[in-house]
Design a protein around this motif. Sequence first.
Motif, PDB file in Angstrom:
ATOM      1  N   ALA A  42      38.994  36.272  38.130  1.00  0.00           N
ATOM      2  CA  ALA A  42      38.290  36.477  39.396  1.00  0.00           C
ATOM      3  C   ALA A  42      36.885  35.927  39.281  1.00  0.00           C
ATOM      4  O   ALA A  42      36.191  36.161  38.305  1.00  0.00           O
ATOM      5  CB  ALA A  42      38.237  37.964  39.737  1.00  0.00           C
ATOM      6  N   THR A  46      35.188  42.555  42.384  1.00  0.00           N
ATOM      7  CA  THR A  46      34.621  43.651  43.132  1.00  0.00           C
ATOM      8  C   THR A  46      35.011  44.951  42.454  1.00  0.00           C
ATOM      9  O   THR A  46      35.642  44.955  41.409  1.00  0.00           O
ATOM     10  CB  THR A  46      35.171  43.641  44.571  1.00  0.00           C
ATOM     11  OG1 THR A  46      36.568  43.966  44.527  1.00  0.00           O
ATOM     12  CG2 THR A  46      34.997  42.272  45.210  1.00  0.00           C
ATOM     13  N   LYS A  63      50.122  42.316  47.376  1.00  0.00           N
ATOM     14  CA  LYS A  63      48.705  42.223  47.028  1.00  0.00           C
ATOM     15  C   LYS A  63      48.450  40.964  46.191  1.00  0.00           C
ATOM     16  O   LYS A  63      47.460  40.243  46.402  1.00  0.00           O
ATOM     17  CB  LYS A  63      48.282  43.460  46.228  1.00  0.00           C
ATOM     18  CG  LYS A  63      48.300  44.776  46.998  1.00  0.00           C
ATOM     19  CD  LYS A  63      47.084  44.940  47.870  1.00  0.00           C
ATOM     20  CE  LYS A  63      47.012  46.342  48.458  1.00  0.00           C
ATOM     21  NZ  LYS A  63      45.852  46.503  49.372  1.00  0.00           N
ATOM     22  N   ALA A  67      46.242  37.685  47.290  1.00  0.00           N
ATOM     23  CA  ALA A  67      45.116  37.243  46.467  1.00  0.00           C
ATOM     24  C   ALA A  67      45.275  35.772  46.101  1.00  0.00           C
ATOM     25  O   ALA A  67      44.313  34.988  46.175  1.00  0.00           O
ATOM     26  CB  ALA A  67      45.020  38.104  45.208  1.00  0.00           C
ATOM     27  N   SER A  70      44.397  33.466  48.852  1.00  0.00           N
ATOM     28  CA  SER A  70      42.972  33.396  49.169  1.00  0.00           C
ATOM     29  C   SER A  70      42.174  32.572  48.159  1.00  0.00           C
ATOM     30  O   SER A  70      40.998  32.284  48.378  1.00  0.00           O
ATOM     31  CB  SER A  70      42.374  34.809  49.227  1.00  0.00           C
ATOM     32  OG  SER A  70      42.262  35.368  47.921  1.00  0.00           O
ATOM     33  N   LYS A 216      39.886  41.090  42.238  1.00  0.00           N
ATOM     34  CA  LYS A 216      40.916  40.448  43.048  1.00  0.00           C
ATOM     35  C   LYS A 216      42.238  40.526  42.298  1.00  0.00           C
ATOM     36  O   LYS A 216      42.292  40.247  41.096  1.00  0.00           O
ATOM     37  CB  LYS A 216      40.535  38.998  43.336  1.00  0.00           C
ATOM     38  CG  LYS A 216      39.268  38.865  44.183  1.00  0.00           C
ATOM     39  CD  LYS A 216      38.964  37.407  44.499  1.00  0.00           C
ATOM     40  CE  LYS A 216      37.718  37.284  45.361  1.00  0.00           C
ATOM     41  NZ  LYS A 216      37.399  35.875  45.689  1.00  0.00           N
ATOM     42  N   TYR A 218      44.796  38.975  41.393  1.00  0.00           N
ATOM     43  CA  TYR A 218      45.452  37.712  41.140  1.00  0.00           C
ATOM     44  C   TYR A 218      46.626  37.874  40.173  1.00  0.00           C
ATOM     45  O   TYR A 218      46.591  38.705  39.272  1.00  0.00           O
ATOM     46  CB  TYR A 218      44.467  36.720  40.514  1.00  0.00           C
ATOM     47  CG  TYR A 218      43.422  36.187  41.448  1.00  0.00           C
ATOM     48  CD1 TYR A 218      43.781  35.594  42.654  1.00  0.00           C
ATOM     49  CD2 TYR A 218      42.074  36.237  41.111  1.00  0.00           C
ATOM     50  CE1 TYR A 218      42.808  35.087  43.511  1.00  0.00           C
ATOM     51  CE2 TYR A 218      41.109  35.722  41.960  1.00  0.00           C
ATOM     52  CZ  TYR A 218      41.483  35.151  43.151  1.00  0.00           C
ATOM     53  OH  TYR A 218      40.533  34.640  43.996  1.00  0.00           O
ATOM     54  N   ASP A 239      38.984  30.246  41.462  1.00  0.00           N
ATOM     55  CA  ASP A 239      37.772  30.038  42.258  1.00  0.00           C
ATOM     56  C   ASP A 239      36.664  29.294  41.513  1.00  0.00           C
ATOM     57  O   ASP A 239      35.521  29.276  41.966  1.00  0.00           O
ATOM     58  CB  ASP A 239      37.242  31.375  42.792  1.00  0.00           C
ATOM     59  CG  ASP A 239      38.290  32.127  43.594  1.00  0.00           C
ATOM     60  OD1 ASP A 239      39.063  31.457  44.320  1.00  0.00           O
ATOM     61  OD2 ASP A 239      38.356  33.368  43.502  1.00  0.00           O
TER      62      ASP A 239
END
Length: 265
Positions: A42, A46, A63, A67, A70, A216, A218, A239
């Motif tokens: 991530a 968060t 979920k 993820a 996104s 996240k 993932y 990311d």
Amino acid sequence: MLSKRLASTAAICLLLGAGTAACGDNKASDKAAAPATGAAAAATPTAAQLDTDKLSAQEIEKKAKDALDSATSLRISGKMTSDDGVMTIDMVMDSKGQCRGTMALPGMGSFEMISDGTAYFMKPDTQFWKTFGGSNPAVLAKLENRYLTGFQNDPKMKDMTDFCKLADASNQMLDEGSSTPSKGSAGTVNGIKTFSLKEKDDQGEESTLHIATEGKFYPVRLEKTTGKDQGQINFTDFDKPVTVQAPPASSVIDYTKFQETVKSA
């Protein structure tokens, strides 16, 4: 839960655009991103926590899929084995269509793949050139150390260019509804706290998806540990910016000219 296209070596080859080639073993490109460490799954975790007690296996799977959808970039690396041999992949890609990395196919050789989001370049090694171009020294002299481009116009090669598109690749990595997952257990994979989901196919062969439980959610690792086709695919470097550089024109050969060279040999 696990995409049927990732459940066997032959299917992975098709997904990655290997065409008529079998799958095989390779080294990661020197240009590929370095392995992720710690919580690299991530970009900015968060305080979110995956409540694996209250959520069903299907909800946990959803979920992970959300993820993955996104993500702006990721790295896929790992290997799968079968009766044909070992396929190894190490590829980074982003939502802009940029990608770079390597893949190898058993008995066929390996190749480097690059895309800047517009043009695509593939650089096979000597073994790969010999497989598709023959062993004619004159032909090999024209092809070795060269990148192919323009192959995206060949329908048989389209899956390879699609794999450089993060959205397309993501949609094929996790296939919700392919079968019913069941809950596994908590663990740690690649330094990341995870929870696993398990699935059995029609032949009773088991696959496992490890999902991050913090930040996240993932997918972290996809693995198949029973049956003919076994191995694992790791998902890292989510990311993180992806940078690519197209090869110089002097190192590039057009796919059509490549085909003409092979035919005239």
